[in-house]
Enzyme design. Structure first.
Site, PDB file in Angstrom:
ATOM      1  N   SER A 290       0.832  -1.141  -0.067  1.00 40.31           N
ATOM      2  CA  SER A 290      -0.163  -0.239   0.074  1.00 40.31           C
ATOM      3  C   SER A 290       0.621   1.368   0.023  1.00 40.31           C
ATOM      4  O   SER A 290       1.349   1.516  -0.833  1.00 40.31           O
ATOM      5  CB  SER A 290      -0.848   0.022   1.374  1.00 40.31           C
ATOM      6  OG  SER A 290      -1.991   0.804   1.006  1.00 40.31           O
ATOM      7  N   ASP A 301      10.431   4.865 -10.314  1.00 39.37           N
ATOM      8  CA  ASP A 301       9.983   5.497 -11.572  1.00 39.37           C
ATOM      9  C   ASP A 301      10.821   6.687 -11.897  1.00 39.37           C
ATOM     10  O   ASP A 301      10.959   6.969 -13.172  1.00 39.37           O
ATOM     11  CB  ASP A 301       8.389   5.478 -11.652  1.00 39.37           C
ATOM     12  CG  ASP A 301       7.455   4.622 -11.851  1.00 39.37           C
ATOM     13  OD1 ASP A 301       8.194   3.405 -11.757  1.00 39.37           O
ATOM     14  OD2 ASP A 301       6.206   4.745 -11.772  1.00 39.37           O
ATOM     15  N   LYS A 315      -0.977  -4.116  -3.239  1.00 41.80           N
ATOM     16  CA  LYS A 315      -2.308  -3.750  -2.627  1.00 41.80           C
ATOM     17  C   LYS A 315      -2.467  -2.193  -3.179  1.00 41.80           C
ATOM     18  O   LYS A 315      -1.719  -1.124  -2.655  1.00 41.80           O
ATOM     19  CB  LYS A 315      -2.471  -3.617  -1.152  1.00 41.80           C
ATOM     20  CG  LYS A 315      -3.756  -3.326  -0.674  1.00 41.80           C
ATOM     21  CD  LYS A 315      -4.078  -1.826  -0.404  1.00 41.80           C
ATOM     22  CE  LYS A 315      -5.387  -1.448   0.216  1.00 41.80           C
ATOM     23  NZ  LYS A 315      -5.556  -0.092   0.624  1.00 41.80           N
TER      24      LYS A 315
END
Length: 429
Positions: A290, A301, A315
């Site tokens: 999460s 990224d 999640k």
């Protein structure tokens, strides 16, 4: 209403308030036909069920069933459960320190919280909890499981556990204790190299992280930082954003996208005076979920940090916790979140740059971890002769927790080696 990124139920909810729009109205005739059928069943139960059941009990059960049938993270919270959720973000609660979820009617450990009774008892991410005090969990609601596992300080609970990859379950007795909401622990592994372990994302996580960084900077410049998100099951969205922003000066951190367009939002990084620009390694595993995955995905990224370890939990949904007038609440999944490159990690997880499974440390004859680096060298021998150039601090003066952790943690050792080499590797690239 509050957004939630916590994997397990009844632990933490998010502080970001959003408005939920009306959406599309349900067709009137279809809606009333469904309500008519529900009313008929309610009447049949009240009139003919073998035992007397109050209408309040029936309605709460119906609400729980409706939400539970949506996904593993939507749930009804009665007043006690809602209060426990609020307390666990800012104070402390009594239990064993474990985050759990329900998958295919099986109760599964997402992660034990660091330095809690569950962690010390050897519970691991991916373990199945087959029974609580002898009562099977297969048909037990998640909220009931949480209530049975929690309890007064000093009391005990028996959990029947099946470790991932094993065939024989075992029962462990765990003594409940106060579970403090301390989310950040920092240790200096070597001069200038800081290991920061985040166990959750609660209200003070960002300020605790900044305090740890400030203390390290008092000792000298930070040459490299290892951000440890292993077994961190998530927590508050705003804290995940602020933690990621500590290491980023621009760009998208996370986007949330749901059915109602007004609720969609992009969270951006901004340049700040306390930003950390040092080389960064991020440790993740299957217990990283999460909010942890938001941070890991953003740093990956943007190529800000090197991810090391194992694929994360996966999640990728966002919940609102909506308080009701009687003190209860509804936790409802309203969106999926996406990493900066547009990827949804729901049921997929974040893939690390370097896959390195955790290896249980070998033990010596006394049951202690063997030498941390697997081999013994001259400089490791007691009373070894100095060559006049050895500036390595005396290990006895270093953080004992750091020494012991390096001794038993192959992922941490590799993280330290890599963060020291990152400037050279980046220069080559």
């Amino acid at each position: 209403m509050r957004l939630s990124l916590w994997t397990a139920t009844f632990i933490v909810f998010l502080t970001l308030t959003v408005s939920i729009g009306p959406g599309n109205a349900t067709d009137g005739s279809g809606r009333f036909e469904s309500l008519k059928r529900f009313s008929q069943v309610l009447d049949l139960v009240e009139r003919y069920y073998v035992s007397d059941v109050s209408r309040d009990e029936l309605m709460e059960g119906a609400i729980r069933g409706m939400l539970q049938n949506l996904d593993p993270h939507s749930a009804f919270l009665d007043a006690s459960e809602y209060r426990e959720m609020q307390e666990s973000t800012s104070g402390e609660f009594y239990g064993i320190g474990i985050e759990i979820t329900q998958q295919n009617d099986r109760l599964m450990v997402v992660a034990p919280i660091a330095d809690t009774p569950a962690d010390r008892a050897g519970l691991r991410a991916g373990d199945l909890i087959l029974a609580v005090d002898g009562k099977p969990t297969q048909d037990m609601r998640l909220d009931e499981s949480v209530s049975r596992i929690r309890g007064p300080k000093g009391s005990t609970v028996d959990l029947t556990i099946l470790h991932e990859g094993e065939n024989t379950p075992k029962t462990v007795t765990i003594e409940r204790d106060a579970i403090p909401i301390i989310s950040v622990k920092a240790h200096e592994l070597e001069p200038g190299y800081l290991w920061v372990r985040l166990s959750r994302f609660s209200e003070r996580t960002t300020s605790e992280l900044h305090d740890a960084i400030r203390e390290e900077r008092k000792r000298g410049p930070i040459k490299g930082l290892i951000l440890d998100l292993r077994n961190n099951p998530g927590g508050l969205l705003d804290q995940a954003v602020h933690v990621a922003d500590t290491f980023l000066s621009k760009g998208t951190i996370v986007s949330i996208k749901g059915r109602i367009e007004n609720n969609n939002r992009d969270f951006k990084a901004t340049a700040q005076a306390n930003d950390v620009e040092s080389p960064l390694v991020v440790l993740v595993n299957a217990g990283s979920a999460s909010a942890s995955e938001i941070v890991a995905g953003a740093l990956r990224d943007h190529k800000r940090g090197l991810l090391l370890g194992e694929r994360t939990f996966g999640k990728g949904s966002v919940q609102n916790v909506i308080p009701l007038a009687d003190g209860s609440g509804v936790k409802l999944t309203i969106a999926l979140y996406h990493t900066p490159d547009g990827t949804s990690i729901q049921a997929e997880g974040v893939e690390p740059d370097i896959q390195l499974p955790f290896v249980q440390p070998a033990k010596d004859e006394e049951g202690k971890p063997s030498h941390p680096f697997g081999v013994m060298r001259e400089k490791d021998l007691a009373r070894h002769l100095e060559n006049g150039k050895d500036k390595t601090p005396d290990k006895s003066k270093r953080d004992q927790d750091a020494i012991e952790s390096l001794a038993r943690d192959n992922q941490l050792r590799m993280g330290l080696q890599l963060v020291k080499q990152l400037p050279r590797l980046q220069a080559i690239h």
